[in-house]
Design a protein around this motif. Structure first.
Motif, mmCIF file in Angstrom:
data_model
loop_
_atom_site.group_PDB
_atom_site.id
_atom_site.type_symbol
_atom_site.label_atom_id
_atom_site.label_comp_id
_atom_site.label_asym_id
_atom_site.label_seq_id
_atom_site.Cartn_x
_atom_site.Cartn_y
_atom_site.Cartn_z
ATOM 1 N N GLY A 158 -21.242 41.046 34.131
ATOM 2 C CA GLY A 158 -20.642 39.744 34.416
ATOM 3 C C GLY A 158 -19.878 39.192 33.236
ATOM 4 O O GLY A 158 -20.281 38.184 32.648
ATOM 5 N N ALA A 159 -18.783 39.856 32.880
ATOM 6 C CA ALA A 159 -17.937 39.412 31.768
ATOM 7 C C ALA A 159 -16.571 40.086 31.913
ATOM 8 O O ALA A 159 -16.453 41.136 32.546
ATOM 9 N N VAL A 176 -13.799 51.600 31.641
ATOM 10 C CA VAL A 176 -14.057 50.169 31.737
ATOM 11 C C VAL A 176 -12.948 49.593 32.607
ATOM 12 O O VAL A 176 -11.776 49.675 32.254
ATOM 13 N N ARG A 177 -13.331 49.028 33.762
ATOM 14 C CA ARG A 177 -12.290 48.466 34.631
ATOM 15 C C ARG A 177 -12.742 47.156 35.251
ATOM 16 O O ARG A 177 -13.935 46.919 35.430
ATOM 17 N N GLU A 178 -11.766 46.326 35.548
ATOM 18 C CA GLU A 178 -12.056 45.048 36.187
ATOM 19 C C GLU A 178 -12.628 45.318 37.563
ATOM 20 O O GLU A 178 -12.159 46.194 38.287
ATOM 21 N N ALA A 179 -13.672 44.555 37.913
ATOM 22 C CA ALA A 179 -14.340 44.752 39.195
ATOM 23 C C ALA A 179 -14.342 43.465 40.014
ATOM 24 O O ALA A 179 -15.081 43.358 40.971
ATOM 25 N N GLY A 180 -13.535 42.515 39.638
ATOM 26 C CA GLY A 180 -13.489 41.218 40.301
ATOM 27 C C GLY A 180 -13.354 40.147 39.248
ATOM 28 O O GLY A 180 -13.389 40.432 38.051
ATOM 29 N N PRO A 181 -13.232 38.890 39.672
ATOM 30 C CA PRO A 181 -13.085 37.803 38.703
ATOM 31 C C PRO A 181 -14.288 37.740 37.758
ATOM 32 O O PRO A 181 -15.421 37.574 38.196
ATOM 33 N N GLY A 182 -14.037 37.921 36.465
ATOM 34 C CA GLY A 182 -15.088 37.837 35.462
ATOM 35 C C GLY A 182 -16.118 38.949 35.530
ATOM 36 O O GLY A 182 -17.197 38.820 34.964
ATOM 37 N N GLU A 183 -15.789 40.041 36.210
ATOM 38 C CA GLU A 183 -16.715 41.172 36.308
ATOM 39 C C GLU A 183 -16.027 42.460 35.872
ATOM 40 O O GLU A 183 -14.839 42.646 36.083
ATOM 41 N N THR A 184 -16.835 43.330 35.262
ATOM 42 C CA THR A 184 -16.333 44.603 34.757
ATOM 43 C C THR A 184 -17.272 45.708 35.221
ATOM 44 O O THR A 184 -18.490 45.533 35.220
#
Length: 160
Positions: free
Chosen positions: A17-18, A100-108
């Motif tokens: 969650g970042a 390391v990839r974005e998985a949604g708003p504010g999630e990695t």
């Protein structure tokens, strides 16, 4: 008889969650690893400059009731989305690819694929390498590392 070198791969993933850039910063902060990863006792960075292909360090980790040190080096790096780290020690070659990839708003989403096999240029297979209990132990260690990274990132004031 097949003399193709055996390579074993263990893959783990974790949502954190970042934001991706913050997760990348924590993952590649070699000097901060002893405070981030519970299994790391000490890190000695051997090269100067930013984390990139060619970066080398020695890491001492708690393993199987003791501690073991090994030299690691970055063989590929596309900041802030992917890096590959390699090591050759105790008759084996280890490769860890971290994405390391974005998985949604504010999630990695962080994914680590760890492989082990014979050192470059050596024929034959490493019998039992990462088989059974070894594979599970490696998976648990990788999962613990990613949980440690998540805790470190999520407790930072600049985290999500």
């Amino acid at each position: 008889m097949d003399h193709t070198p055996q390579v074993t791969v263990v893959t783990v993933e974790r949502r954190i969650g970042a934001p991706r850039d913050l997760v990348w910063e924590v993952l590649t902060d070699l000097h901060g690893l002893p405070g981030t990863l519970s299994g790391v006792v000490r890190v000695e960075v051997l090269t100067e400059g930013p984390f990139q292909a060619g970066t080398r360090w020695i890491v001492e980790r708690r393993m199987f009731g003791g501690a073991a040190a090994e030299e690691l080096w970055v063989t590929a790096c596309q900041a802030p989305s992917r890096y590959v780290v390699e090591a050759e020690t105790r008759g084996a070659r280890y490769v860890a690819e971290v994405t390391v990839r974005e998985a949604g708003p504010g999630e990695t989403l962080v994914r680590t694929a760890f492989s082990a096999g014979p050192p470059r240029g050596r024929a034959g297979a490493l019998a039992g390498l990462l088989g059974g209990l070894g594979r599970r132990a490696v998976a648990r260690a990788l999962e613990r590392d990613l949980a440690d990274v998540a805790r470190a990132v999520e407790r930072r004031p600049d985290g999500a």
